[in-house]
Design a protein around this motif. Structure first.
Motif, short mmCIF file in Angstrom:
data_model
loop_
_atom_site.label_atom_id
_atom_site.label_comp_id
_atom_site.label_asym_id
_atom_site.label_seq_id
_atom_site.Cartn_x
_atom_site.Cartn_y
_atom_site.Cartn_z
N THR A 1 -33.76 -16.99 -10.33
CA THR A 1 -33.89 -16.02 -9.74
C THR A 1 -35.29 -15.89 -9.17
O THR A 1 -36.05 -15.67 -8.55
N ALA A 2 -36.43 -15.62 -10.50
CA ALA A 2 -37.65 -15.66 -10.73
C ALA A 2 -38.44 -16.16 -9.85
O ALA A 2 -39.36 -15.82 -9.39
N SER A 3 -38.37 -17.18 -10.19
CA SER A 3 -39.01 -18.50 -8.95
C SER A 3 -39.13 -18.20 -7.50
O SER A 3 -39.46 -18.66 -6.15
N VAL A 4 -37.54 -18.51 -7.25
CA VAL A 4 -37.41 -18.50 -5.85
C VAL A 4 -37.67 -17.62 -5.16
O VAL A 4 -38.39 -17.38 -4.28
N VAL A 5 -37.76 -15.65 -5.55
CA VAL A 5 -38.27 -14.42 -5.70
C VAL A 5 -39.62 -14.70 -5.06
O VAL A 5 -40.17 -14.57 -4.46
N LEU A 6 -40.33 -15.06 -6.31
CA LEU A 6 -41.97 -15.29 -6.29
C LEU A 6 -41.85 -16.18 -4.88
O LEU A 6 -42.91 -16.04 -4.19
N ILE A 7 -41.81 -17.71 -5.09
CA ILE A 7 -42.14 -18.65 -3.88
C ILE A 7 -42.17 -17.88 -2.50
O ILE A 7 -42.80 -18.45 -1.60
#
Length: 313
Positions: free
Chosen positions: A90-96
């Motif tokens: 979730t964190a990687s997809v949202v930030l990128i």
């Protein structure tokens, strides 16, 4: 002797306002009842099942377990690993997606020929059915034998005169493979939100800043980013709500293997494979509670955006 004349009883202002309020709400009651039946009753049923030790393979051994299933969810290594995987994904997809969406929104905010067509094409990935998008990435792009990614490597190798590698993208980098497919699908959503924010910014401040000698980076840092803060928060919160619950990409691309099982996939395994209805329901309740917490912050951001737009109007 005089008799009092009968006067018609007039409704009090409070009763009149209540009647008017009910008259306005009455047409919405069928939709409200339907929403309660479709959404709230299943959740209540899930909450009740989560309190029982219930394995479908042994229906006669069903018993009340209290909060024991929640302890199992929090102590089981596989389920805890799925929670970590869900957080990382979730964190990687949202930030990128936010970073790419911001860059694309800044480009689409400029005037150029064909901008409407480009905007429409940018939205297309978000409109695809999630399973169809995951299948496309799995077979059209990631396949080591006929996928486009390895085909591009072969083309570059022939052009530059070297032997290119032919990686098996899914088996060698499983979690990034899932994340890239989700980033591709969610970047247009972030772009739309941020583009709406860019088009609502006060242009007078930008003209004044340019007259004072500010360059593009200073304008972006001190004017654009502060203005987009609420929109960035909204995109991050809404994206987190949906990606936390994502099941399609993990199931379609990796079948939950290679340490890519997120919490929704772990719930699927507990419910349909292990037949542990109580444990699966407890995990589902935790996912709903986490989503509600994120949604609460999202609603606050939305309400603050409405207040800001109302104060400008």
């Amino acid at each position: 002797m005089t008799t009092p004349t009968a006067t018609a009883a007039t409704p009090s202002p409070g009763a009149s306002s209540r009647a008017k309020a009910w008259a306005l709400r009455a047409p919405l009651l069928p939709a409200l009842i339907f929403m309660i039946v479709v959404t709230q009753l299943p959740f209540v049923a899930t909450l009740v099942i989560s309190l029982f030790d219930w394995n479908a393979l042994y229906p006669d051994d069903r018993s009340f377990n209290g909060f024991g299933n929640f302890s199992t969810v929090l102590s089981d290594d596989a389920l805890r690993s799925s929670v970590v995987t869900t957080a990382v994904l979730t964190a990687s997809v949202v930030l990128i997606s936010l970073v790419l969406g911001l860059a694309i929104a800044l480009l689409l905010d400029r005037k150029f020929r064909g901008r409407g067509l480009v905007r429409t094409m940018m939205i297309t990935p978000f409109l695809l059915v999630p399973v169809a998008a995951a299948l496309m990435w799995k077979h059209v792009l990631y396949n080591p034998e006929y996928g486009l990614l390895n085909g591009m490597l072969v083309w570059l190798g022939d052009l530059l005169g070297f032997t290119p590698p032919q990686p098996d993208w899914i088996s060698e980098m499983p979690l990034p493979a899932v994340a890239v497919s989700l980033i591709w699908q969610w970047t247009p959503f972030m772009t739309l939100i941020l583009l709406a924010g860019l088009q609502s910014r006060p242009l007078e401040q930008y003209e004044a800043a340019r007259l004072d000698g500010a360059d593009n980076w200073q304008i972006f840092r001190h004017l654009t980013l502060p203005h987009l803060r609420r929109y960035l928060e909204l995109g991050a919160l809404l994206g987190s709500i949906y990606i936390v619950q994502n099941f399609d990409a993990v199931y379609t691309i990796t079948r939950g293997g290679l340490d890519t099982a997120n919490l929704p996939f772990a719930i699927y395994q507990e419910f349909y494979q292990a037949q542990e209805y109580g444990v699966a329901s407890a995990a589902g309740v935790l996912v709903v509670i986490g989503s509600l917490i994120i949604a609460m912050f999202a609603l606050r951001v939305v309400s603050s955006l409405f207040r800001e737009e109302g104060s400008r109007a």
